[in-house]
Design a protein around this motif. Structure first.
Motif, PDB file in Angstrom:
ATOM      1  N   GLY A 261      -4.084   0.364   9.506  1.00 43.51           N
ATOM      2  CA  GLY A 261      -3.877   1.800   9.324  1.00 43.51           C
ATOM      3  C   GLY A 261      -4.933   2.671   9.957  1.00 43.51           C
ATOM      4  N   ARG A 262      -6.006   2.100  10.513  1.00 38.55           N
ATOM      5  CA  ARG A 262      -7.093   2.903  11.072  1.00 38.55           C
ATOM      6  C   ARG A 262      -7.411   2.438  12.490  1.00 38.55           C
ATOM      7  NH1 ARG A 262     -11.854   3.786   6.739  1.00 38.55           N
ATOM      8  NH2 ARG A 262     -12.871   4.195   8.740  1.00 38.55           N
ATOM      9  N   ALA A 263      -7.572   3.426  13.363  1.00 37.85           N
ATOM     10  CA  ALA A 263      -7.812   3.091  14.775  1.00 37.85           C
ATOM     11  C   ALA A 263      -9.168   2.432  14.969  1.00 37.85           C
ATOM     12  CB  ALA A 263      -7.706   4.358  15.626  1.00 37.85           C
ATOM     13  N   ASP A 264     -10.177   2.839  14.172  1.00 34.11           N
ATOM     14  CA  ASP A 264     -11.510   2.271  14.387  1.00 34.11           C
ATOM     15  C   ASP A 264     -11.619   0.834  13.912  1.00 34.11           C
ATOM     16  OD1 ASP A 264     -11.104   3.099  11.820  1.00 34.11           O
ATOM     17  OD2 ASP A 264     -13.173   3.749  11.458  1.00 34.11           O
ATOM     18  N   TRP A 265     -10.613   0.355  13.172  1.00 36.75           N
ATOM     19  CA  TRP A 265     -10.631  -1.036  12.707  1.00 36.75           C
ATOM     20  C   TRP A 265      -9.782  -1.958  13.584  1.00 36.75           C
ATOM     21  CZ3 TRP A 265     -10.102  -0.545   6.625  1.00 36.75           C
ATOM     22  CH2 TRP A 265     -11.291   0.007   6.139  1.00 36.75           C
ATOM     23  N   GLN A 266      -9.234  -1.431  14.666  1.00 38.95           N
ATOM     24  CA  GLN A 266      -8.368  -2.250  15.508  1.00 38.95           C
ATOM     25  C   GLN A 266      -9.074  -3.488  16.076  1.00 38.95           C
ATOM     26  OE1 GLN A 266      -5.011  -1.987  15.697  1.00 38.95           O
ATOM     27  NE2 GLN A 266      -5.586  -0.580  14.053  1.00 38.95           N
ATOM     28  N   PRO A 267     -10.366  -3.443  16.422  1.00 34.88           N
ATOM     29  CA  PRO A 267     -11.024  -4.687  16.854  1.00 34.88           C
ATOM     30  C   PRO A 267     -10.983  -5.777  15.785  1.00 34.88           C
ATOM     31  CG  PRO A 267     -12.334  -2.791  17.495  1.00 34.88           C
ATOM     32  CD  PRO A 267     -11.239  -2.271  16.637  1.00 34.88           C
ATOM     33  N   LEU A 268     -11.065  -5.381  14.514  1.00 29.55           N
ATOM     34  CA  LEU A 268     -10.939  -6.377  13.440  1.00 29.55           C
ATOM     35  C   LEU A 268      -9.534  -6.950  13.398  1.00 29.55           C
ATOM     36  CD1 LEU A 268     -12.885  -4.757  10.460  1.00 29.55           C
ATOM     37  CD2 LEU A 268     -13.581  -6.682  11.855  1.00 29.55           C
ATOM     38  N   VAL A 269      -8.535  -6.072  13.554  1.00 28.92           N
ATOM     39  CA  VAL A 269      -7.139  -6.541  13.536  1.00 28.92           C
ATOM     40  C   VAL A 269      -6.895  -7.529  14.673  1.00 28.92           C
ATOM     41  CG1 VAL A 269      -4.741  -5.812  13.721  1.00 28.92           C
ATOM     42  CG2 VAL A 269      -6.369  -4.417  12.441  1.00 28.92           C
ATOM     43  N   GLN A 270      -7.379  -7.205  15.850  1.00 31.13           N
ATOM     44  CA  GLN A 270      -7.175  -8.105  16.989  1.00 31.13           C
ATOM     45  C   GLN A 270      -7.881  -9.443  16.776  1.00 31.13           C
ATOM     46  OE1 GLN A 270      -8.524  -5.893  20.374  1.00 31.13           O
ATOM     47  NE2 GLN A 270      -6.968  -4.282  20.156  1.00 31.13           N
ATOM     48  N   ALA A 271      -9.083  -9.392  16.229  1.00 28.72           N
ATOM     49  CA  ALA A 271      -9.786 -10.648  15.960  1.00 28.72           C
ATOM     50  C   ALA A 271      -9.042 -11.476  14.922  1.00 28.72           C
ATOM     51  CB  ALA A 271     -11.205 -10.347  15.472  1.00 28.72           C
ATOM     52  N   LEU A 272      -8.495 -10.811  13.904  1.00 31.73           N
ATOM     53  CA  LEU A 272      -7.757 -11.525  12.856  1.00 31.73           C
ATOM     54  C   LEU A 272      -6.485 -12.141  13.425  1.00 31.73           C
ATOM     55  CD1 LEU A 272      -7.715 -12.091   9.777  1.00 31.73           C
ATOM     56  CD2 LEU A 272      -6.323 -10.041   9.530  1.00 31.73           C
ATOM     57  N   GLU A 273      -5.725 -11.383  14.208  1.00 33.67           N
ATOM     58  CA  GLU A 273      -4.491 -11.915  14.793  1.00 33.67           C
ATOM     59  C   GLU A 273      -4.785 -13.083  15.721  1.00 33.67           C
ATOM     60  OE1 GLU A 273      -2.778  -8.540  16.646  1.00 33.67           O
ATOM     61  OE2 GLU A 273      -1.865  -7.761  14.790  1.00 33.67           O
ATOM     62  N   HIS A 274      -5.837 -12.971  16.492  1.00 27.28           N
ATOM     63  CA  HIS A 274      -6.207 -14.055  17.398  1.00 27.28           C
ATOM     64  C   HIS A 274      -6.574 -15.316  16.614  1.00 27.28           C
ATOM     65  CE1 HIS A 274      -7.844 -16.069  20.914  1.00 27.28           C
ATOM     66  NE2 HIS A 274      -8.946 -16.319  20.225  1.00 27.28           N
ATOM     67  N   ALA A 275      -7.279 -15.141  15.493  1.00 31.93           N
ATOM     68  CA  ALA A 275      -7.680 -16.304  14.700  1.00 31.93           C
ATOM     69  C   ALA A 275      -6.467 -16.958  14.039  1.00 31.93           C
ATOM     70  CB  ALA A 275      -8.689 -15.873  13.635  1.00 31.93           C
ATOM     71  N   TYR A 276      -5.550 -16.146  13.496  1.00 33.50           N
ATOM     72  CA  TYR A 276      -4.343 -16.720  12.888  1.00 33.50           C
ATOM     73  C   TYR A 276      -3.477 -17.403  13.938  1.00 33.50           C
ATOM     74  CZ  TYR A 276      -4.670 -15.010   8.076  1.00 33.50           C
ATOM     75  OH  TYR A 276      -5.032 -14.811   6.768  1.00 33.50           O
TER      76      TYR A 276
END
Length: 555
Positions: A261-276
């Protein structure tokens, strides 16, 4: 729920007070039995009406007894004030009115129904209700007594049938069999209720331990300086400790967080998706991400991703350990500095003897020196020897050693003496409108420190102030006063403020703005203060246009 009394039954009867869980369990079971009695009473009335509709008119006594029992059972069920005061302790005494209102009345009315009925209906099976209720809610001895009373009622009804001309042998046999069944029901129900009580007690104990462990884990995680997040595959954060909220900039009042839901957290989302997507199982990965901050800056974070082992019916979760790379670098620097300090202390110890030999040899040469050039060279050697000696002494202060003795000192007297000696040695006038001013709040102020170490801290701060203070009256000042429950020593120097790029390095070792400075003075002050539980800090006194170093000591 309480423990067993050792003789069957569900609740403790010898305890001085019932636990809240025991009371709640009792009320739940008691209401269930009261409702079952009300249903049984209504069933008796319905049976009589059905028999009448089919052409078999029930006896007036049977109908009256059934109606009385139904009315009493329904009233006890519908009117809570009739059940007020009913506890496990009250049902453990045969003299209790609650025992008679729930169990005793059943024995009397069912016994009367069985004795007075002439239609051949076996009302003896109704005794199962009071026997079962006593077995679950009363001690074993009273439960067996209830079964015995029911059996005696059956045998009494068999004896009463002699007056009706019925076969006494048949009635007695039936009464004996039903009575034996009632005893069996009482024993089995008591054992089952006792076992359920033990299992419920164990379950409550396990639940209490689980809650305690959960609180302990939460306390440990909340106190961790490392950020911890638990995230599911949808990107929703299940848990987040205060350290991670500070690192990610999440509001402390939020109850749930969605990474997507937040643009500044997108690097976390990408890292999480890559790990899963990588199918790492329980191994996890480590990587660095940069979170954007206000003003176009970014914060570099180190992420360590670990996955819970997925079991049947459970969801796979990702645990993210978040650290600020700046803190990691700072810790690395601290470890390097500590190692360097140990090496430097060893080198300084080895330098002392050669340095003393050089100083002695230079003194001998100075005695025989002739000519201005030779005297200049010997003075240069002596000056640099003294400089090296001060550097060796400074490094020696940082050598790892035993914890110094922290004692209660007369700080007022020590500060007075040290300041007077320092002013005399450095040729600084004191008092009035002179360059140096000393203010001590009261004589005999006590503080926890080591005398020599406190003297070293004060002299270092005074030397630093002497070098940087303006040449104006009262430019250098020392103030000693109480501050809260501690004692504050302040060294003030009038002058230009310390630039921000220098302020952040003030207490770092080997940092100096002078070409001939060792950069260890303030660092030694901080180390000595920390060893004695004191705190040193720099601040800018705006109203006095001065720089202040404050040492807060324990008392």
């Amino acid at each position: 729920m309480g423990a067993l009394d050792g003789e069957g039954g569900w609740f403790v009867e010898s305890a001085p007070a019932e636990p809240a869980e025991s009371s709640a369990s009792f009320r739940r079971l008691y209401r269930a039995f009261v409702a079952a009695r009300a249903a049984l009473g209504l069933a008796l009335i319905a049976a009589q009406l059905i028999a009448a509709a089919l052409g078999t008119s029930p006896a007036a006594s049977t109908l009256a007894l059934s109606a009385s029992y139904a009315a009493a059972a329904v009233a006890l069920w519908l009117l809570p004030q009739l059940r007020r005061g009913a506890t496990a302790r009250s049902l453990s005494r045969i003299s209790s009115p609650h025992w008679w209102s729930a169990i005793g009345i059943d024995l009397i009315l069912f016994g009367a129904l069985h004795a007075l009925d002439s239609s051949g209906v076996n009302y003896g099976v109704l005794f199962v209700m009071p026997v079962l209720m006593a077995a679950v809610l009363s001690p074993r001895l009273l439960a067996l007594a209830t079964a015995a009373m029911a059996t005696l009622g059956l045998l009494g009804a068999a004896a009463w049938s002699v007056l009706s001309g019925v076969d006494v042998g048949l009635k007695t046999t039936q009464a004996g069999l039903v009575g034996s069944g009632l005893f069996a029901v009482s024993l089995l129900a008591g054992e089952l209720s006792a076992r359920l009580a033990r299992e419920e007690k164990a379950a409550r104990g396990s639940l209490a331990l689980a809650r305690q462990q959960e609180l302990l884990n939460r306390l440990v995680i909340d106190e961790m300086q490392e950020g911890v997040l638990v995230v599911d595959r949808r990107g929703r954060v299940r848990a987040m400790n205060p350290a991670s909220r500070a690192l990610l900039g999440a509001a402390s009042g939020e109850l749930s967080w969605q990474l997507r839901g937040r643009a500044d957290w997108q690097p976390l989302v990408q890292a999480l998706e890559h790990a899963y997507a990588g199918g790492t199982g329980g191994a996890g990965t480590e990587l660095d991400v940069a979170l954007p901050l206000d003003g176009g800056a970014s914060r570099s974070l180190r992420l360590r991703l670990r996955f819970t082992r997925q079991r049947e019916g459970s969801e796979e979760l990702c645990v993210l350990f978040v650290e600020d790379n700046r803190e990691l670098l700072a810790r690395t620097r601290q470890e390097k500095l500590a190692a360097m300090g140990r090496v430097s202390a060893g080198i300084a110890h080895e330098i002392r003897n050669p340095l003393a030999a050089i100083a002695q040899a230079n003194a001998l040469l100075a005695e025989d020196a002739s000519g201005a050039r030779a005297e200049q060279l010997t003075r240069m050697v002596a000056s640099n020897v003294q400089r090296l000696k001060r550097l060796v002494d400074d490094v020696g202060e940082l050598a790892p050693s035993m914890q110094p003795a922290t004692t209660s000192l007369d700080v007022s007297a020590l500060v007075q003496e040290t300041c007077e000696d320092w002013a005399q040695v450095n040729g600084v006038a004191s008092g009035g409108q002179a360059r140096f001013v000393l203010q001590i709040g009261a004589p005999g102020l006590k503080g926890l420190f080591d005398a020599e170490h406190l003297r070293r801290v004060l002299v270092n701060l005074l030397d630093n102030a002497h070098r940087h203070a303006d040449s104006v009256p009262r430019a250098i000042g020392v103030t000693l006063a109480r501050r809260g429950e501690g004692l504050e020593l302040v060294v003030r120097s009038a002058g230009a403020p310390v630039p921000m790029e220098i302020e952040r390095h003030l207490f770092e070792p080997f940092f100096s703005t002078r070409s001939r400075g060792s950069g260890l003075g303030l660092y030694i002050c901080r180390e000595l203060c920390e060893r004695h539980g004191a705190r040193i800090e720099y601040r800018r006194a705006v109203e006095a246009a001065a720089n202040e170093f404050s040492v807060l000591m324990r008392t």
